[in-house]
Design a protein around this motif. Structure first.
Motif, short mmCIF file in Angstrom:
data_model
loop_
_atom_site.label_atom_id
_atom_site.label_comp_id
_atom_site.label_asym_id
_atom_site.label_seq_id
_atom_site.Cartn_x
_atom_site.Cartn_y
_atom_site.Cartn_z
N ALA A 158 0.84 -1.20 0.00
CA ALA A 158 0.00 0.00 0.00
C ALA A 158 0.87 1.24 0.00
CB ALA A 158 -0.90 0.00 1.23
N THR A 159 0.46 2.21 -0.78
CA THR A 159 1.06 3.54 -0.66
C THR A 159 0.12 4.39 0.18
OG1 THR A 159 -0.06 4.25 -2.68
CG2 THR A 159 2.17 3.40 -2.91
N MET A 187 -11.04 7.56 13.43
CA MET A 187 -10.49 6.42 12.69
C MET A 187 -10.23 6.88 11.26
SD MET A 187 -12.11 2.64 12.06
CE MET A 187 -11.10 1.38 11.27
N ALA A 188 -9.20 6.33 10.64
CA ALA A 188 -8.95 6.60 9.22
C ALA A 188 -8.38 5.34 8.59
CB ALA A 188 -8.00 7.77 9.03
N VAL A 189 -8.91 5.02 7.42
CA VAL A 189 -8.33 3.94 6.62
C VAL A 189 -7.89 4.55 5.30
CG1 VAL A 189 -8.70 1.70 5.54
CG2 VAL A 189 -9.83 2.23 7.70
N VAL A 190 -6.61 4.45 5.02
CA VAL A 190 -6.04 5.08 3.84
C VAL A 190 -5.88 4.03 2.75
CG1 VAL A 190 -4.08 6.35 2.91
CG2 VAL A 190 -4.86 6.79 5.26
N GLY A 191 -6.56 4.25 1.66
CA GLY A 191 -6.44 3.33 0.52
C GLY A 191 -6.29 4.14 -0.74
N VAL A 192 -5.13 4.72 -0.92
CA VAL A 192 -4.95 5.61 -2.07
C VAL A 192 -4.18 4.94 -3.20
CG1 VAL A 192 -5.15 7.71 -0.71
CG2 VAL A 192 -2.90 6.66 -1.02
N GLY A 193 -3.73 3.72 -2.97
CA GLY A 193 -3.05 3.06 -4.08
C GLY A 193 -2.09 2.00 -3.59
N ILE A 194 -1.58 1.23 -4.53
CA ILE A 194 -0.56 0.25 -4.20
C ILE A 194 0.56 0.37 -5.24
CG2 ILE A 194 -2.19 -1.34 -3.14
CD1 ILE A 194 -2.03 -3.09 -5.63
N TYR A 199 11.19 -15.45 -13.82
CA TYR A 199 9.80 -15.15 -14.12
C TYR A 199 9.25 -14.19 -13.07
CZ TYR A 199 10.09 -19.37 -17.02
OH TYR A 199 10.43 -20.30 -17.96
N ALA A 200 8.18 -13.52 -13.42
CA ALA A 200 7.47 -12.71 -12.42
C ALA A 200 5.97 -12.85 -12.67
CB ALA A 200 7.89 -11.25 -12.49
N ALA A 201 5.20 -12.79 -11.58
CA ALA A 201 3.75 -12.95 -11.70
C ALA A 201 3.07 -12.29 -10.52
CB ALA A 201 3.37 -14.44 -11.74
N GLY A 202 1.82 -11.95 -10.73
CA GLY A 202 1.02 -11.38 -9.66
C GLY A 202 1.15 -9.87 -9.62
N ASP A 203 0.91 -9.30 -8.45
CA ASP A 203 0.81 -7.84 -8.33
C ASP A 203 2.11 -7.11 -8.59
OD1 ASP A 203 -1.77 -8.38 -7.63
OD2 ASP A 203 -1.63 -7.66 -5.57
N CYS A 204 3.23 -7.84 -8.71
CA CYS A 204 4.51 -7.17 -8.99
C CYS A 204 4.83 -7.15 -10.48
CB CYS A 204 5.65 -7.84 -8.21
SG CYS A 204 5.97 -9.54 -8.72
#
Lengths: 481, 481
Positions: free
Chosen positions: A116-117, A268-275, A309-314
Motif C-alpha cells: 500500500a502507498t 479512525m482513518a483507513v487510507v487506501g490511495v493506491g498500491i 519469471y514474475a507474476a502477480g501484483d509485482c
C-alpha cells in the motif's frame, strides 16, 4: 539433478506456481521463500471480514502451511529473499532469526506482490489510522472498531496474527466516525464494512467521482448507493493530512483555490490511495520494468533476466485491447499467471493469458463492474478514436418483479467498430454480466457483433433485449451516423 | 409508388420488422395483417401471470394497437392472410367479418409464429385441460385455478380477451391437483406457477430427465428444485390419455414393459409437449422448409421465394456452431430477425444474426441455462467428436455468505478444442453466466481460450476461478489426455 525452482512469495501467484509445478514435475524440487508469516490469504475478502460478513479470519485462508507441505512444496516462512544474482543464478536469503544464506535456482519466480502507498501520510504510529493491505491490518481494524468489552478474540483465529497489535487495538475505545481516504474499490468496500459496524463513515476521493477506473456513470451510482446507507461521500476532496497526537483526531481536506482546508473530526482513518509493486528485490539486476514500475514480462511470464519469471501484483500482463503490457494487479491474474508459469517451468509451456482489466465491486445493494478501456485519453493514447454511449435498461422483463435499472456504458473505436471497453452498474445481477463484455473484448468483437449475440432471455433474469444488447444497439446507431 | 411492405402476424417478429421499417423508410407503406385480436404480447410472461407474480394481464403487452397506429403502421387485426401468390406478389386476406380481398406487396414478411402441439390428446372440449400458447389460454387457466368467489376479473384487463371463456372457467370449482404434461421449460414454469397458486402439481415427462435440451445435470437439479417445493416429478412417464367426461378426471401414464398404465387423478391438466411452426400459409408455393418443418431462410431472413421473408417461430435461423439452419423458436431470435428484416426491406441490408440456442429457465430458486450443442448425438451428426465435463463450483468466494453450488457442463470438440456447448444450473446468479459461453461460442473460441478469459472476480459475485473457468480447466485437462 538440476537446481530447484525457487519461488519468492507465498501468496496467490507463488503458491499457484509451486502447486502446478509440483503436479507436473513431481520429481523436481520447489522451494517457496516467504518473508512473513502469512501465506495464501484472500486479500479481497478482508473488507468482508471487517464488515462482519465473515466470522473467522481463518475462513480467508485458502491453504494452511501444513497443506502446502502435504503438496510436497518446501515452504520457508520467515525467509526473505534480499538479493538475486541472475548471472550466478543464486538468491540471498535472510531469515527472521537473522541467518543469511545463498541458494542456487534453476528457475526463479518473483511473486513479491505489492504494498500500500499512503500518499503524504504516515499511518505508522498513529493510533486509529490504518492501511488495509495485509491480514494483520485487517485484524487490527476489526479489533479497533469493536467496543473493548465486545471484541471477540476468536475472530482473529490464525496463529500468524500479530496478537500484540490486535490486543492493543481491541483495548482502545471504539471509534464513532471514520474517514476512508481514497474512493477506489477498497475504499468503497471499507466504507460499506465500517458502516455495517455502526460507524459514521466519510469517504474522501481526490477526483470528481468514485471508482475512477469504472467511469463516471458507475462512480455516481455507487456514490448514491453509499449515501443511501448513510455514508458521506466527498468528491474533489484530496486529503492533505491526518491530524492527531497519538490517536487520530481529524483529517484535513484541501479545498483548493486558496480556501482554507476543511477539517473533519474522525477517530479512525483507513487510507487506501493506491498500491505499488514490490520490485526492490531486483534493484540493480537491470531487469526491465513496465507500466506502473511493475516487472515487465512476456506472454509466458518471463522477465528480461534469463530463467527469471514474475507474476502477480509485482508484474505486468498483456492487455487484450492494446496488446501492450499493462499493470492491473488483481487476484485472477495472479493465480492464472502463477499456474501457467508453474506449468512452463515444469516443461509444458503455457501462456499466462491476456488481461482485459475486468473488475467488479459491491457497494451495499449496488453491483458494479468494468472491463477494457473506458477512459477517453487512455483510448486515444492507444491509437483509437473512442465513441461511447450509456444506456439505462431493465435487468428483467418490465412486468417481472425485481426488474431493476441497469446502466451500461460501451466504448468502441469509431473506425473499426471494435469494442474497447464497458461498464455495468445496477442492483440485480449486474456485475456478472461484465463477463460477456470481457469475452467479447478478448475475441476482438465489434459492437455490431455484440449487438447480434444470442444472449439468454428469460423474464426473471433478462428482458428480450439484455441491457448489453440495448447498449450495443444504441452505440451502433451512433457509429453509423 | 411501390407496393407496400406486407407483414403477416403482429407479434415479436412482425411488429419489430414493421417498426424498424417505418423508422428507416418513413415514406413507404407498411401493413400488418393479424388474424386474431392479440398483438405484441409477452409469451414468456404467461407462466408468471398465472403464478400471480404479475397482477394484470395488460402488463404483458409490449405495444397496444393504438401505439402501433401512432408509429404509422397500418395494423389490421382480425385479418387472416390465407394465401400467397409469389408470382403475382399478392396475398389473399379474409377478415373476421367474412370479407375476402387481395393485396399486392412489394416485400412480404411471414411472421406467423408457431402453435402448440398436444400429442395424442385433444384438450378442446375437456374442461380443466389446457395448452398454454396464447393469452386467452393464460387468462382461462388463471380463472380456472381461482375459487369462483375469489377470482378477480380485473386480472384479465385486456379488451382482446375471450371474456366468455374466462367467465366459464372462473365459474368452475377450483382444482386441487394438476398434471403438467411435458417437462420442457414451459412445463417447468407452469409447475412452479400452479404450485404458487396452491395446487398439488404432478409433472409428467416422457424421457429420463426434465428439460431435455438442457442436459441431464440441469434436468436432475431442476427436478430436485421442483420436488423441494412439493411438486411430484414423474420421469420416463409418457402420458397416454387425458381421462374425463366433460371435466378432466385423471391422466393415464404408460408404464411400458407390458404393465398396466398408471392412472393419476387430477382436476386440471396443462399440456406442453411441443410447438410446431405455422407454415400453412405457404403450402403450395414450393417454399423451401428446413429443420422442424420451419421456413428456411438465409442470413438476411429471405425465403426461397422472391421478396418473401420469414422470421420468428415459423422460420429457421443459422446455428453459430454448425453454420447450418436450425429451428430454435425463442423470443430474442424473433425480435432480432424482425428488426433486421425491417432494415433490409427499407434498403439497409442487415443480417439477422446467428443463434446459439441460448435459453434460460427458472424453477423456484434454481436458475438454469444452456447454449450451443450439448447432446452427443447432435454433436456427432454435425461432424464433431464431443468431449464433455461437468463440475460443481462455488458461485462466490467460499467464505462469502450466499456462495452456492453451481454446476457447469462444457462440451468441446476433441480434435480442435472448440467449445460446442454448455449448461449452468445453480441458485446464485447462475443463468446470466450462460451469456459468457454464448459469446465464446459465437466467437468460435476453444476451451483453452475460455480458460484464459479474464472474468470478473469479486467475492460477493464470483470466486477467483469463476465456475466457467473451473469447468474449462477440467475439460482442458481431459482434452490434453
Amino acid at each position: 539433478m538440476s537446481d530447484p525452482f525457487v519461488v519468492v512469495g507465498a501468496d496467490a501467484a507463488g503458491l499457484s506456481a509451486a502447486s502446478k509445478f509440483r503436479r507436473e514435475a513431481p520429481d523436481r524440487e520447489v522451494v517457496v521463500f516467504e518473508k512473513g508469516r502469512w501465506i495464501s490469504y484472500a486479500y479481497c475478502g478482508m473488507p468482508y471480514f471487517i464488515a462482519g460478513y465473515v466470522d473467522r479470519m481463518s475462513n480467508l485462508l485458502s491453504l494452511s502451511p501444513s497443506e502446502v507441505d502435504e503438496r510436497g512444496i518446501d515452504l520457508q516462512r520467515g525467509h526473505e529473499v534480499v538479493a538475486v544474482d541472475p548471472d550466478a543464478k543464486r538468491v540471498t536469503v535472510e531469515t527472521a532469526d537473522g541467518d543469511r544464506f545463498e541458494r542456487a535456482y534453476g528457475d526463479l519466480l518473483v511473486a513479491t506482490g505489492a504494498r500500500a502507498t499512503t500518499g503524504p501520510f504516515d499511518v505508522r504510529g498513529v493510533d486509529g489510522a490504518f492501511t488495509l493491505h495485509d491480514m494483520d491490518a485487517a485484524a487490527a481494524i476489526d479489533a479497533y472498531v469493536a467496543e473493548p468489552d465486545a471484541y471477540d478474540p476468536a475472530r482473529a483465529d490464525v496463529s500468524a496474527v500479530d496478537r500484540e497489535r490486535v490486543d492493543r487495538n481491541a483495548a482502545m475505545p471504539a471509534p464513532e466516525t471514520a474517514a476512508v481516504v481514497g474512493g477506489g474499490y477498497v475504499g468503497v468496500e471499507v466504507a460499506e464494512a465500517l458502516t455495517e459496524r455502526g460507524l459514521d463513515v466519510h469517504v474522501f476521493h481526490r477526483s470528481g467521482h468514485l471508482l475512477s477506473p469504472f467511469g463516471e456513470t458507475v462512480g455516481n451510482r455507487v456514490e448514491a448507493a453509499l449515501e443511501a446507507e448513510g455514508v458521506t461521500v466527498h468528491t474533489n476532496a484530496p486529503v492533505d493530512a491526518l491530524v492527531g497526537d497519538g490517536r487520530i483526531e481529524a483529517i484535513e481536506v484541501g479545498a483548493g483555490g486558496g480556501e482554507a482546508p476543511e477539517r473533519v473530526p474522525v477517530d479512525m482513518a483507513v487510507v487506501g490511495v493506491g498500491i505499488r509493486p514490490n520490485t526492490d528485490l531486483l534493484d540493480g539486476t537491470g531487469v526491465d520494468l513496465g507500466p506502473g514500475e511493475a516487472i515487465r514480462v512476456d506472454d509466458h511470464g518471463r522477465t528480461s533476466l534469463p530463467d527469471v519469471y514474475a507474476a502477480g501484483d509485482c508484474a505486468t500482463a498483456r492487455h487484450a485491447v492494446t496488446g501492450e503490457p499493462d499493470w492491473v494487479p488483481l487476484g485472477l491474474t495472479a493465480n492464472r499467471a502463477g499456474r501457467a508459469i508453474g506449468a512452463t517451468v515444469a516443461g509444458n509451456p503455457t501462456p499466462v493469458g491476456d488481461i482485459a482489466g475486468t473488475a467488479a465491486v459491491k457497494a451495499f445493494d449496488a453491483e458494479a463492474a468494468r472491463v477494457g478501456i473506458l477512459d477517453r485519453d487512455e483510448a486515444e493514447a492507444a491509437g483509437f478514436d473512442p465513441v461511447s454511449e450509456t444506456v439505462t435498461a431493465g435487468s428483467r422483463s418490465g412486468y417481472y418483479p425485481g426488474a431493476a435499472e441497469t446502466d451500461v456504458t460501451l466504448v468502441a473505436d469509431r473506425d473499426t467498430g471494435r469494442l474497447l471497453g464497458g461498464s455495468i452498474v445496477g442492483t440485480d445481477r449486474a456485475a456478472v454480466r461484465i463477463d460477456t463484455l470481457a469475452t467479447a473484448i478478448e475475441a476482438d468483437m465489434t459492437v455490431s457483433e455484440v449487438e447480434r449475440l444470442d444472449l439468454a432471455y428469460a423474464p426473471p433474469f433478462s428482458p428480450v433485449w439484455d441491457p448489453i444488447l440495448v447498449a450495443a444497439k444504441v452505440l451502433n446507431g451512433t457509429l453509423d451516423d
